[in-house]
Motif scaffolding. Sequence first.
Motif, short mmCIF file in Angstrom:
data_model
loop_
_atom_site.label_atom_id
_atom_site.label_comp_id
_atom_site.label_asym_id
_atom_site.label_seq_id
_atom_site.Cartn_x
_atom_site.Cartn_y
_atom_site.Cartn_z
N TYR A 176 -11.52 1.20 -7.77
CA TYR A 176 -11.18 2.25 -6.79
C TYR A 176 -11.71 3.49 -6.70
O TYR A 176 -11.60 4.43 -5.91
CB TYR A 176 -9.65 2.18 -6.90
CG TYR A 176 -9.21 2.48 -8.46
CD1 TYR A 176 -8.84 3.81 -8.88
CD2 TYR A 176 -8.86 1.36 -9.01
CE1 TYR A 176 -8.43 4.35 -9.84
CE2 TYR A 176 -8.37 2.00 -10.52
CZ TYR A 176 -8.21 3.34 -11.01
OH TYR A 176 -7.74 3.68 -12.08
N TYR B 299 -8.95 7.42 1.13
CA TYR B 299 -7.81 7.16 0.62
C TYR B 299 -7.20 5.71 0.72
O TYR B 299 -6.81 5.02 0.03
CB TYR B 299 -6.64 8.16 1.17
CG TYR B 299 -5.20 8.12 0.42
CD1 TYR B 299 -5.39 8.59 -0.99
CD2 TYR B 299 -4.22 7.86 0.88
CE1 TYR B 299 -4.06 8.30 -1.83
CE2 TYR B 299 -3.04 7.80 0.09
CZ TYR B 299 -2.88 8.13 -1.11
OH TYR B 299 -1.92 7.91 -1.89
N LEU C 88 -6.50 2.73 -2.04
CA LEU C 88 -5.25 2.16 -2.28
C LEU C 88 -5.56 0.73 -2.25
O LEU C 88 -4.78 -0.15 -3.17
CB LEU C 88 -4.42 2.69 -1.19
CG LEU C 88 -3.74 3.86 -1.06
CD1 LEU C 88 -2.92 4.01 0.14
CD2 LEU C 88 -2.86 3.96 -2.48
N LEU D 125 0.76 -1.37 -0.10
CA LEU D 125 -0.04 -0.02 -0.02
C LEU D 125 0.85 1.29 0.01
O LEU D 125 0.49 2.11 0.35
CB LEU D 125 -1.15 0.00 1.18
CG LEU D 125 -2.20 -1.08 1.39
CD1 LEU D 125 -2.80 -1.04 2.64
CD2 LEU D 125 -3.12 -0.94 -0.09
N TYR E 172 -5.69 9.58 -7.34
CA TYR E 172 -6.91 9.74 -6.18
C TYR E 172 -7.50 11.07 -6.30
O TYR E 172 -8.77 11.27 -6.32
CB TYR E 172 -6.08 9.34 -4.88
CG TYR E 172 -7.02 9.76 -3.79
CD1 TYR E 172 -8.09 8.93 -3.62
CD2 TYR E 172 -6.86 10.95 -3.01
CE1 TYR E 172 -8.94 9.37 -2.38
CE2 TYR E 172 -7.62 11.22 -1.76
CZ TYR E 172 -8.64 10.47 -1.57
OH TYR E 172 -9.51 10.64 -0.51
N GLN F 248 -4.95 -2.06 -5.56
CA GLN F 248 -4.12 -3.05 -5.60
C GLN F 248 -4.99 -4.49 -5.85
O GLN F 248 -4.21 -5.27 -6.32
CB GLN F 248 -3.60 -3.17 -4.02
CG GLN F 248 -2.50 -4.27 -3.97
CD GLN F 248 -1.46 -3.95 -4.54
OE1 GLN F 248 -0.83 -2.91 -4.91
NE2 GLN F 248 -0.76 -5.08 -5.09
N ALA G 227 2.01 4.47 -1.63
CA ALA G 227 1.36 5.40 -2.58
C ALA G 227 2.60 6.11 -3.29
O ALA G 227 3.53 6.47 -2.58
CB ALA G 227 0.45 6.22 -1.99
N HIS H 185 -0.21 7.73 -7.90
CA HIS H 185 -1.36 7.36 -7.16
C HIS H 185 -2.12 8.41 -6.61
O HIS H 185 -3.16 8.73 -6.65
CB HIS H 185 -1.24 6.30 -6.24
CG HIS H 185 -0.68 5.00 -6.75
ND1 HIS H 185 0.42 4.33 -6.04
CD2 HIS H 185 -0.93 4.39 -7.67
CE1 HIS H 185 0.49 3.17 -6.39
NE2 HIS H 185 -0.33 2.90 -7.50
#
Length: 173
Positions: A70, A57, A61, A11, A21, A65, A13, A17
């Motif tokens: 997401y 957040y 993540l 995880l 996001y 993954q 970032a 990412h």
Amino acid sequence: MIELIKSKLNLRADSSHEEEYKECIRDLIQHEMVESMKNFIQHGDINCLEHSLFVSYISYLVCRQLGFDYRSAARGGLLHDFFLYDWHTGKPYKGLHGFIHPHIALQNANKYFNLNDREKDIIQKHMWPLTIRLPRYREAFVVLLADKYCASMEIVKFGSGKNVHRLKEILEI
């Protein structure tokens, strides 16, 4: 234990990412009603917006993954506590906060935003098993677990302030 879980899910970032996001939640985070969530305390000294960003957040993540949706997880996670009142000082609705706020959050979110079915399910069922009905989508399970994790971290003040501060820096709020 947390580092072990993070290492298993990888995880970490990176800046790509973070940009991705931000793009997922850009329209939400700029909305005045979402911004108003900062006026309501959630856990300790963490306000509702900070808590929701943390949940959003982490959910983003994990879902990214695992190959899940997401974007819906990030958006539903941000709006999961969009109830817009201070539950510590009283509430404008009858019933226990833990049971009623998912429904109120969904009503508010529907009023201001066009939600997909996953986002609705995330908001409405994030308090399962209190909501009785099981979440329909796997992204809703991720968000409900992220919510429990983040709330626990906030209540015991275990690193959540640092994480929330970092998210606010990323989003420039």
